[in-house]
Design a protein around this motif. Structure first.
Motif, mmCIF file in Angstrom:
data_model
loop_
_atom_site.group_PDB
_atom_site.id
_atom_site.type_symbol
_atom_site.label_atom_id
_atom_site.label_comp_id
_atom_site.label_asym_id
_atom_site.label_seq_id
_atom_site.Cartn_x
_atom_site.Cartn_y
_atom_site.Cartn_z
ATOM 1 N N LEU A 31 -39.486 49.841 34.466
ATOM 2 C CA LEU A 31 -38.556 48.839 33.955
ATOM 3 C C LEU A 31 -38.041 47.894 35.041
ATOM 4 C CD1 LEU A 31 -36.352 50.690 31.301
ATOM 5 C CD2 LEU A 31 -38.318 49.193 30.957
ATOM 6 N N SER A 32 -37.713 48.415 36.212
ATOM 7 C CA SER A 32 -37.082 47.572 37.231
ATOM 8 C C SER A 32 -38.046 46.557 37.842
ATOM 9 C CB SER A 32 -36.468 48.436 38.336
ATOM 10 O OG SER A 32 -37.447 49.193 39.023
ATOM 11 N N ALA A 33 -39.281 46.946 38.082
ATOM 12 C CA ALA A 33 -40.226 46.021 38.715
ATOM 13 C C ALA A 33 -40.510 44.799 37.823
ATOM 14 C CB ALA A 33 -41.519 46.746 39.080
ATOM 15 N N PRO A 34 -40.894 44.986 36.554
ATOM 16 C CA PRO A 34 -41.110 43.805 35.705
ATOM 17 C C PRO A 34 -39.841 42.980 35.490
ATOM 18 C CG PRO A 34 -42.103 45.757 34.727
ATOM 19 C CD PRO A 34 -41.260 46.228 35.858
ATOM 20 N N LEU A 35 -38.682 43.654 35.396
ATOM 21 C CA LEU A 35 -37.436 42.912 35.188
ATOM 22 C C LEU A 35 -37.110 42.027 36.383
ATOM 23 C CD1 LEU A 35 -35.119 45.498 33.402
ATOM 24 C CD2 LEU A 35 -35.893 43.295 32.508
ATOM 25 N N LEU A 36 -37.371 42.516 37.599
ATOM 26 C CA LEU A 36 -37.130 41.696 38.784
ATOM 27 C C LEU A 36 -38.004 40.441 38.759
ATOM 28 C CD1 LEU A 36 -36.758 44.410 41.566
ATOM 29 C CD2 LEU A 36 -35.053 42.680 40.959
ATOM 30 N N LEU A 37 -39.250 40.586 38.327
ATOM 31 C CA LEU A 37 -40.143 39.423 38.236
ATOM 32 C C LEU A 37 -39.716 38.498 37.101
ATOM 33 C CD1 LEU A 37 -43.601 41.151 38.792
ATOM 34 C CD2 LEU A 37 -42.345 39.703 40.393
ATOM 35 N N LEU A 38 -39.403 39.080 35.953
ATOM 36 C CA LEU A 38 -39.022 38.289 34.782
ATOM 37 C C LEU A 38 -37.723 37.527 35.021
ATOM 38 C CD1 LEU A 38 -39.619 37.629 31.778
ATOM 39 C CD2 LEU A 38 -38.224 39.608 31.179
ATOM 40 N N LEU A 39 -36.789 38.170 35.707
ATOM 41 C CA LEU A 39 -35.475 37.577 35.922
ATOM 42 C C LEU A 39 -35.378 36.764 37.206
ATOM 43 C CD1 LEU A 39 -33.242 40.632 34.874
ATOM 44 C CD2 LEU A 39 -33.723 38.565 33.531
ATOM 45 N N ALA A 40 -36.485 36.620 37.923
ATOM 46 C CA ALA A 40 -36.455 35.894 39.202
ATOM 47 C C ALA A 40 -35.856 34.485 39.066
ATOM 48 C CB ALA A 40 -37.851 35.831 39.810
ATOM 49 N N PRO A 41 -36.232 33.704 38.040
ATOM 50 C CA PRO A 41 -35.603 32.375 37.908
ATOM 51 C C PRO A 41 -34.096 32.447 37.690
ATOM 52 C CG PRO A 41 -37.613 32.491 36.597
ATOM 53 C CD PRO A 41 -37.311 33.888 37.052
ATOM 54 N N LEU A 42 -33.639 33.427 36.886
ATOM 55 C CA LEU A 42 -32.203 33.596 36.661
ATOM 56 C C LEU A 42 -31.509 34.022 37.943
ATOM 57 C CD1 LEU A 42 -29.700 33.775 34.859
ATOM 58 C CD2 LEU A 42 -30.414 36.100 34.238
ATOM 59 N N LEU A 43 -32.122 34.927 38.692
ATOM 60 C CA LEU A 43 -31.528 35.379 39.952
ATOM 61 C C LEU A 43 -31.384 34.214 40.924
ATOM 62 C CD1 LEU A 43 -33.483 38.739 40.385
ATOM 63 C CD2 LEU A 43 -31.065 38.493 39.849
ATOM 64 N N PRO A 113 -28.870 42.261 41.072
ATOM 65 C CA PRO A 113 -29.620 42.618 42.286
ATOM 66 C C PRO A 113 -29.795 44.116 42.489
ATOM 67 C CG PRO A 113 -28.090 40.829 42.763
ATOM 68 C CD PRO A 113 -27.775 41.316 41.373
ATOM 69 N N GLN A 114 -29.010 44.923 41.794
ATOM 70 C CA GLN A 114 -29.162 46.368 41.933
ATOM 71 C C GLN A 114 -30.468 46.876 41.317
ATOM 72 O OE1 GLN A 114 -25.468 48.526 40.821
ATOM 73 N NE2 GLN A 114 -24.420 46.629 41.353
ATOM 74 N N LEU A 115 -31.157 46.033 40.577
ATOM 75 C CA LEU A 115 -32.503 46.409 40.137
ATOM 76 C C LEU A 115 -33.389 46.698 41.343
ATOM 77 C CD1 LEU A 115 -33.020 43.844 37.232
ATOM 78 C CD2 LEU A 115 -32.985 46.343 36.993
ATOM 79 N N TRP A 116 -33.128 46.020 42.454
ATOM 80 C CA TRP A 116 -33.866 46.293 43.693
ATOM 81 C C TRP A 116 -33.530 47.691 44.206
ATOM 82 C CZ3 TRP A 116 -37.937 45.411 46.324
ATOM 83 C CH2 TRP A 116 -38.009 45.669 47.690
ATOM 84 N N ASN A 117 -32.252 48.077 44.108
ATOM 85 C CA ASN A 117 -31.868 49.439 44.492
ATOM 86 C C ASN A 117 -32.555 50.480 43.619
ATOM 87 O OD1 ASN A 117 -28.812 47.969 45.172
ATOM 88 N ND2 ASN A 117 -29.781 49.244 46.719
ATOM 89 N N VAL A 118 -32.701 50.159 42.325
ATOM 90 C CA VAL A 118 -33.380 51.087 41.413
ATOM 91 C C VAL A 118 -34.851 51.202 41.790
ATOM 92 C CG1 VAL A 118 -34.075 51.494 39.017
ATOM 93 C CG2 VAL A 118 -31.761 50.676 39.523
ATOM 94 N N LEU A 119 -35.493 50.075 42.056
ATOM 95 C CA LEU A 119 -36.909 50.086 42.421
ATOM 96 C C LEU A 119 -37.131 50.856 43.718
ATOM 97 C CD1 LEU A 119 -39.770 49.103 41.757
ATOM 98 C CD2 LEU A 119 -39.258 47.025 43.067
ATOM 99 N N ARG A 120 -36.214 50.706 44.673
ATOM 100 C CA ARG A 120 -36.325 51.400 45.964
ATOM 101 C C ARG A 120 -36.090 52.903 45.837
ATOM 102 N NH1 ARG A 120 -35.136 49.444 51.024
ATOM 103 N NH2 ARG A 120 -33.543 51.075 51.168
#
Length: 224
Positions: A31-43, A113-120
């Motif tokens: 879930l976290s990896a695709p969400l980081l890519l999908l939400l990149a423009p919003l981030l 940004p904590q999606l990165w913490n989840v992925l890590r």
């Protein structure tokens, strides 16, 4: 809380970690990896908004207590004024929070940004709220067990964040109220969830979190 805790040495007597199951870890990554890519423009857009509203730094980095009492660096969009001091907990009407920051907190966008913490692997999708070291040292001993578990991006306590924040408003010592009143309530909720922290229950909690955030503009309960 706005200041980074840089205290040396161990934060807590290291408790034996309780790691998420392999299935939950796979779910975290899936879930976290695709969400980081999908939400990149919003981030990127949110980073620009934070920079224009309050300057740099855009990201807020803070040491938190992770699985087994180990520390990790948590990432959020900055929502407080730079160099603002104060208690380690944030009330619903905390004057340190900027206007833009208040909106980001209310909608939960500061947490993305904590999606990165989840992925890590620092965090998991659902679990206890990650605590700052200074407050973790002051937890009542009977509640220290919570630091055995990997903290979560969401969780049953995070779904009550606005109500908890509102309870801190006007307290002469918000940290003491947090430690003596809210921490026992929070760890009771965490214990109930962790007894049944299966993949289906994590997914249900994620859905509840999305609904909670979508309801934020109409929630008059205050806090975030």
């Amino acid at each position: 809380m706005h200041m980074i805790d840089r205290s040396p040495g161990p934060v807590l007597p290291t408790p034996s970690p309780v790691r998420p199951t392999r299935a939950r870890r796979i779910l975290d990554v899936v879930l976290s990896a695709p969400l980081l890519l999908l939400l990149a423009p919003l981030l990127l857009l949110l980073a620009v908004v934070v920079a224009l509203a309050g300057g740099r730094p855009v990201l807020f980095r803070q040491r938190r207590i992770g699985e087994g009492g180990a520390e990790f660096t948590l990432y959020k969009f900055r929502t407080m004024r730079r160099d603002s001091a104060g208690p380690g907990v944030t009330g619903g009407r905390d004057v340190r929070v900027t206007g833009t920051g208040r909106l980001l907190r209310r909608l939960g966008l500061d947490e993305l940004p904590q999606l990165w913490n989840v992925l890590r692997g620092d965090m998991t999708l659902a679990g206890p709220r990650p605590e700052i070291p200074r407050l973790a040292r002051r937890y009542p001993p009977e509640h220290l067990w919570v630091f055995r578990h990997r903290p979560g991006l969401t969780g049953p306590c995070q779904l009550r964040s606005r109500a908890y924040a509102a309870q801190l408003d006007g307290r002469p010592d918000p940290e003491q109220y947090y430690l003596t009143v809210l921490v026992p309530q929070r760890t009771a909720l965490d214990a109930e969830f962790l007894r049944r922290a299966t993949v289906p229950n994590v997914l249900r909690l994620v859905v509840r979190t999305i609904l909670y955030l979508l309801a934020a503009p109409w929630d008059r309960g205050g806090g975030s």
